[in-house]
Motif scaffolding. Structure first.
Motif, PDB file in Angstrom:
ATOM      1  N   PRO A 116     -12.905 -84.631 145.108  1.00 39.45           N
ATOM      2  CA  PRO A 116     -13.970 -85.476 144.576  1.00 39.45           C
ATOM      3  C   PRO A 116     -13.484 -86.870 144.191  1.00 39.45           C
ATOM      4  CG  PRO A 116     -13.235 -83.893 142.919  1.00 39.45           C
ATOM      5  CD  PRO A 116     -12.523 -83.536 144.202  1.00 39.45           C
ATOM      6  N   PRO A 117     -14.451 -87.822 144.107  1.00 37.65           N
ATOM      7  CA  PRO A 117     -15.886 -87.628 144.313  1.00 37.65           C
ATOM      8  C   PRO A 117     -16.166 -87.338 145.779  1.00 37.65           C
ATOM      9  CG  PRO A 117     -15.384 -89.967 144.171  1.00 37.65           C
ATOM     10  CD  PRO A 117     -14.110 -89.254 143.859  1.00 37.65           C
ATOM     11  N   VAL A 118     -17.005 -86.332 146.040  1.00 40.57           N
ATOM     12  CA  VAL A 118     -17.186 -85.925 147.431  1.00 40.57           C
ATOM     13  C   VAL A 118     -18.625 -85.473 147.647  1.00 40.57           C
ATOM     14  CG1 VAL A 118     -16.550 -83.485 147.195  1.00 40.57           C
ATOM     15  CG2 VAL A 118     -15.976 -84.728 149.307  1.00 40.57           C
ATOM     16  N   TYR A 119     -19.049 -85.529 148.891  1.00 40.53           N
ATOM     17  CA  TYR A 119     -20.380 -85.132 149.343  1.00 40.53           C
ATOM     18  C   TYR A 119     -20.847 -83.861 148.626  1.00 40.53           C
ATOM     19  CZ  TYR A 119     -23.866 -83.992 153.014  1.00 40.53           C
ATOM     20  OH  TYR A 119     -25.007 -83.694 153.721  1.00 40.53           O
ATOM     21  N   PRO A 120     -21.961 -83.909 147.892  1.00 39.36           N
ATOM     22  CA  PRO A 120     -22.359 -82.782 147.046  1.00 39.36           C
ATOM     23  C   PRO A 120     -22.454 -81.428 147.740  1.00 39.36           C
ATOM     24  CG  PRO A 120     -23.617 -84.741 146.456  1.00 39.36           C
ATOM     25  CD  PRO A 120     -22.814 -85.094 147.674  1.00 39.36           C
ATOM     26  N   PRO A 121     -22.928 -81.320 148.988  1.00 44.21           N
ATOM     27  CA  PRO A 121     -22.992 -79.992 149.615  1.00 44.21           C
ATOM     28  C   PRO A 121     -21.636 -79.312 149.790  1.00 44.21           C
ATOM     29  CG  PRO A 121     -24.509 -81.477 150.721  1.00 44.21           C
ATOM     30  CD  PRO A 121     -23.694 -82.321 149.786  1.00 44.21           C
ATOM     31  N   PHE A 122     -20.534 -80.049 149.669  1.00 43.00           N
ATOM     32  CA  PHE A 122     -19.228 -79.389 149.749  1.00 43.00           C
ATOM     33  C   PHE A 122     -19.105 -78.282 148.704  1.00 43.00           C
ATOM     34  CE2 PHE A 122     -15.840 -82.051 152.126  1.00 43.00           C
ATOM     35  CZ  PHE A 122     -16.720 -82.290 153.163  1.00 43.00           C
ATOM     36  N   TYR A 123     -19.540 -78.566 147.495  1.00 41.84           N
ATOM     37  CA  TYR A 123     -19.439 -77.578 146.424  1.00 41.84           C
ATOM     38  C   TYR A 123     -20.278 -76.343 146.754  1.00 41.84           C
ATOM     39  CZ  TYR A 123     -17.822 -81.785 143.957  1.00 41.84           C
ATOM     40  OH  TYR A 123     -17.152 -82.921 143.593  1.00 41.84           O
ATOM     41  N   ASP A 124     -21.506 -76.576 147.210  1.00 40.57           N
ATOM     42  CA  ASP A 124     -22.406 -75.466 147.530  1.00 40.57           C
ATOM     43  C   ASP A 124     -21.896 -74.657 148.714  1.00 40.57           C
ATOM     44  OD1 ASP A 124     -24.097 -76.430 145.523  1.00 40.57           O
ATOM     45  OD2 ASP A 124     -25.200 -77.705 146.929  1.00 40.57           O
ATOM     46  N   THR A 125     -21.328 -75.339 149.690  1.00 40.69           N
ATOM     47  CA  THR A 125     -20.853 -74.664 150.889  1.00 40.69           C
ATOM     48  C   THR A 125     -19.708 -73.704 150.577  1.00 40.69           C
ATOM     49  OG1 THR A 125     -21.516 -76.529 152.282  1.00 40.69           O
ATOM     50  CG2 THR A 125     -19.854 -75.056 153.165  1.00 40.69           C
ATOM     51  N   VAL A 126     -18.787 -74.145 149.745  1.00 42.13           N
ATOM     52  CA  VAL A 126     -17.682 -73.272 149.349  1.00 42.13           C
ATOM     53  C   VAL A 126     -18.213 -72.022 148.656  1.00 42.13           C
ATOM     54  CG1 VAL A 126     -15.658 -73.067 147.852  1.00 42.13           C
ATOM     55  CG2 VAL A 126     -16.005 -75.156 149.205  1.00 42.13           C
ATOM     56  N   GLU A 127     -19.163 -72.229 147.754  1.00 44.86           N
ATOM     57  CA  GLU A 127     -19.734 -71.086 147.041  1.00 44.86           C
ATOM     58  C   GLU A 127     -20.524 -70.177 147.977  1.00 44.86           C
ATOM     59  OE1 GLU A 127     -21.946 -72.748 143.830  1.00 44.86           O
ATOM     60  OE2 GLU A 127     -20.157 -73.517 142.799  1.00 44.86           O
ATOM     61  N   GLU A 128     -21.253 -70.779 148.939  1.00 42.84           N
ATOM     62  CA  GLU A 128     -22.006 -69.970 149.900  1.00 42.84           C
ATOM     63  C   GLU A 128     -21.075 -69.079 150.715  1.00 42.84           C
ATOM     64  OE1 GLU A 128     -25.017 -70.551 153.738  1.00 42.84           O
ATOM     65  OE2 GLU A 128     -24.511 -72.282 152.475  1.00 42.84           O
ATOM     66  N   ALA A 129     -19.879 -69.557 150.983  1.00 41.66           N
ATOM     67  CA  ALA A 129     -18.901 -68.764 151.738  1.00 41.66           C
ATOM     68  C   ALA A 129     -18.250 -67.689 150.881  1.00 41.66           C
ATOM     69  CB  ALA A 129     -17.831 -69.683 152.320  1.00 41.66           C
ATOM     70  N   GLY A 130     -18.560 -67.664 149.587  1.00 42.20           N
ATOM     71  CA  GLY A 130     -17.974 -66.664 148.696  1.00 42.20           C
ATOM     72  C   GLY A 130     -16.673 -67.086 148.067  1.00 42.20           C
ATOM     73  N   ASN A 170     -16.741 -89.410 152.218  1.00 46.15           N
ATOM     74  CA  ASN A 170     -18.059 -89.718 151.658  1.00 46.15           C
ATOM     75  C   ASN A 170     -18.051 -89.286 150.198  1.00 46.15           C
ATOM     76  OD1 ASN A 170     -20.786 -89.834 150.973  1.00 46.15           O
ATOM     77  ND2 ASN A 170     -21.423 -88.236 152.400  1.00 46.15           N
ATOM     78  N   PRO A 171     -18.200 -90.212 149.232  1.00 44.62           N
ATOM     79  CA  PRO A 171     -18.905 -91.494 149.328  1.00 44.62           C
ATOM     80  C   PRO A 171     -18.030 -92.740 149.364  1.00 44.62           C
ATOM     81  CG  PRO A 171     -18.749 -90.894 147.033  1.00 44.62           C
ATOM     82  CD  PRO A 171     -18.044 -89.801 147.805  1.00 44.62           C
ATOM     83  N   THR A 172     -16.709 -92.626 149.292  1.00 44.21           N
ATOM     84  CA  THR A 172     -15.896 -93.833 149.103  1.00 44.21           C
ATOM     85  C   THR A 172     -15.724 -94.647 150.377  1.00 44.21           C
ATOM     86  OG1 THR A 172     -13.781 -92.731 149.578  1.00 44.21           O
ATOM     87  CG2 THR A 172     -14.589 -92.646 147.283  1.00 44.21           C
ATOM     88  N   GLY A 173     -15.964 -94.041 151.551  1.00 49.01           N
ATOM     89  CA  GLY A 173     -15.748 -94.740 152.806  1.00 49.01           C
ATOM     90  C   GLY A 173     -14.285 -94.864 153.186  1.00 49.01           C
ATOM     91  N   THR A 174     -13.425 -94.068 152.562  1.00 43.25           N
ATOM     92  CA  THR A 174     -11.989 -94.106 152.836  1.00 43.25           C
ATOM     93  C   THR A 174     -11.672 -93.458 154.188  1.00 43.25           C
ATOM     94  OG1 THR A 174     -11.472 -93.996 150.485  1.00 43.25           O
ATOM     95  CG2 THR A 174      -9.726 -93.355 152.021  1.00 43.25           C
ATOM     96  N   VAL A 175     -10.878 -94.141 154.992  1.00 43.87           N
ATOM     97  CA  VAL A 175     -10.358 -93.569 156.237  1.00 43.87           C
ATOM     98  C   VAL A 175      -8.927 -93.123 155.955  1.00 43.87           C
ATOM     99  CG1 VAL A 175      -9.782 -94.017 158.642  1.00 43.87           C
ATOM    100  CG2 VAL A 175     -11.842 -95.038 157.648  1.00 43.87           C
ATOM    101  N   HIS A 176      -8.715 -91.829 155.893  1.00 41.20           N
ATOM    102  CA  HIS A 176      -7.380 -91.319 155.579  1.00 41.20           C
ATOM    103  C   HIS A 176      -6.389 -91.702 156.679  1.00 41.20           C
ATOM    104  CE1 HIS A 176      -9.003 -89.169 152.215  1.00 41.20           C
ATOM    105  NE2 HIS A 176      -9.806 -88.451 152.967  1.00 41.20           N
ATOM    106  N   SER A 177      -5.211 -92.105 156.279  1.00 41.86           N
ATOM    107  CA  SER A 177      -4.202 -92.549 157.244  1.00 41.86           C
ATOM    108  C   SER A 177      -3.646 -91.369 158.019  1.00 41.86           C
ATOM    109  CB  SER A 177      -3.066 -93.264 156.515  1.00 41.86           C
ATOM    110  OG  SER A 177      -2.316 -92.331 155.747  1.00 41.86           O
TER     111      SER A 177
END
Length: 387
Positions: A116-130, A170-177
Motif C-alpha cells: 500500500p497504498p494500493v488499488y482497493p480490490p487487492f485487499y478484497d481479492t486476497v480475502e476472497e481467495a481465503g 496504482n495509485p502512485t503511478g510508479t514504474v518499478h525498475s
C-alpha cells in the motif's frame, strides 16, 4: 506523419454514457473517481465490434480465441519481450485472474503481501481467495516510491506465500525498475513464494520511464511469476470482459492449466474481440496519441495544483492516468473526497480506501479533456478561500 494528442469527447456526449463514471452522480458533478477515460475508442476496436454486431457474432467465446498470439505480438512490439503464446490463458478481468491464481498458489490462511497504498480490490481479492493480507507499504524517499525489499524478505522468511504486485503501481503511478523486480523475484524464489503481477497500466508508461514485465526481469522471475493484464484500462474496455494470465515456466503454466475450466469461459466474446483489436498493430497509432494527451494532462495537473492548491503534494506519475494527491494540509478530514464532492461538485476517489497511507489523499483521474481538468481543480481551489 506526426501524431497529435487524442481529443476527449465533448462533455455533453459523455453524459449520455451509461457507465459507472457517468451514472453515479448528477450532471452538476465532474466525475474523476473511477478509472474510465473520456476518449473515443480506437478505430480498430470500433470496427471490430461493429462488425460483430452487424453479423450477430454474439455467441460463446471459442476454445482458442487467438488473444494469446495477439498479446504476445503486442508485448514484443511494446517491450521487446515475447511471452510463449502457449503459456497465455484468458479470463473475465484482471481481478478474476488474480483471485484464481491466488487460489492456485496459496492455501486458506496463508499470508499474501500487498504494497500500500494500493488499488482497493487487492485487499478484497486476497480475502476472497481465503488468504490473509500482509501490508508492506511502499517506501517514499521524497523523490519516488520503492518496494521495501527488506521488509518483504522478512515477511517471506516468516512464511508469507505470495506477493501481489501492482506494476505499474496504482495509485502512485510508479514504474518499478528492472533491478527491483529482479530482486523481488530472487527473494520469492529463495523462499518458495509466488509473485502475481497486475500489469494493467503497463501500456500507459510515459517516457523516460521504462516498463519491465515481471516475467522478463530474470530467470527467477519467470520461475515464480504470474502476470495478469488486459487492454481494458488503456483502451477503456472495462465493460467488455477479458484479461490474460501469462506464465514463464512449465511449473507455473501447470498451475494455470489446473484452474477450473470456467475461468476461461468467463471471458466474454465482445471482450476478446475488443482486446484483440486493441493489441493489434492497427491500434498502435491511437495509443501513441493517447499517451501524448495523458502526458499533457499529468503535467497540466501539476501546474493547476501549484496555482489553485499550492499546499497539495503531487508527484507526476510515471504511468497511467491516475494522480495521487495529498491534500491533508487543507484539513478537509482523513477522507477529503466526500467533502470535495459535496462542496465543490467534483468526485474524486477516496484516499483511505487504498490503505491508511491514503489518509488525507485523493486520487484524480486525468483521462479527460484539459478544460474539464482545469474546471475541476479551479472548483476545488475555491474551497481554500471558503473554509
Amino acid at each position: 506523419m506526426s501524431v497529435l494528442p487524442l481529443q476527449a469527447l465533448p462533455i455533453e456526449l459523455l453524459r449520455q454514457r451509461s457507465s459507472t463514471k457517468w451514472r453515479s452522480y448528477g450532471d452538476d458533478v465532474i466525475p474523476m473517481f473511477v478509472a474510465e477515460t473520456d476518449y473515443p475508442l480506437a478505430p480498430a476496436i470500433t470496427a471490430a465490434l461493429h462488425r460483430a454486431v452487424e453479423i450477430g457474432d454474439t455467441g460463446y467465446t471459442p476454445p482458442r480465441p487467438g488473444i494469446d498470439l495477439d498479446f504476445a505480438d503486442f508485448a514484443e512490439r511494446r517491450w521487446g519481450w515475447r511471452p510463449d503464446p502457449s503459456r497465455i490463458r484468458w479470463t473475465g478481468d484482471v481481478m478474476m485472474g488474480v483471485v484464481e491464481v491466488l487460489r492456485g498458489v496459496t492455501s486458506p490462511g496463508d499470508r499474501v503481501i500487498v504494497t500500500p497504498p494500493v488499488y482497493p480490490p487487492f485487499y478484497d481479492t486476497v480475502e476472497e481467495a481465503g488468504a490473509v493480507v500482509e501490508r508492506i507499504p511502499l517506501i517514499d524517499d521524497g523523490a519516488r516510491w520503492h518496494l521495501d525489499l527488506d521488509s518483504i524478505e522478512a515477511a517471506l522468511a516468516g512464511g508469507a506465500r505470495a506477493v501481489l504486485l501492482c506494476n505499474p503501481h496504482n495509485p502512485t503511478g510508479t514504474v518499478h525498475s528492472r533491478e527491483s523486480l529482479a530482486a523481488l523475484a530472487r527473494l520469492a524464489h529463495r523462499y518458495g513464494a509466488s509473485v502475481i503481477s497486475d500489469e494493467i497500466h503497463a501500456p500507459l508508461t510515459h517516457a523516460p520511464a521504462v516498463f519491465t514485465p515481471f516475467l522478463d526481469a530474470g530467470d527467477e522471475a519467470a520461475a515464480v511469476g504470474y502476470i495478469v493484464t488486459s487492454a481494458s484500462k488503456t483502451y477503456n474496455l472495462a465493460g467488455l470482459k477479458c484479461a490474460v494470465i501469462v506464465t514463464g515456466a512449465e511449473e507455473t503454466a501447470a498451475v494455470v492449466r489446473a484452474l477450473p475450466w470456467e475461468v476461461e469461459w468467463r471471458a466474454g466474446l465482445f471482450g476478446v474481440i475488443a482486446n484483440r483489436a486493441a493489441f493489434s498493430a492497427e491500434s498502435d497509432r491511437w495509443l501513441a496519441s493517447l499517451l501524448l494527451a495523458l502526458d499533457d494532462n499529468r503535467r497540466l495537473l501539476a501546474d493547476l495544483l501549484a496555482e489553485h492548491l499550492p499546499l497539495a503534494r503531487y508527484r507526476v506519475p510515471e504511468a497511467g492516468f491516475l494522480a495521487w494527491v495529498d491534500v491533508s494540509a487543507y484539513c478537509w478530514g482523513d477522507n477529503p473526497a466526500p467533502f470535495i464532492r459535496r462542496e465543490a461538485q467534483v468526485a474524486l476517489h477516496h484516499g483511505p480506501l487504498f490503505g491508511v497511507e491514503g489518509i488525507g489523499h485523493v486520487r484524480i483521474n486525468v483521462g479527460c479533456a484539459p478544460e474539464v481538468l482545469r474546471e475541476a481543480i479551479e472548483r476545488i481551489g475555491r474551497l481554500v478561500d471558503s473554509v
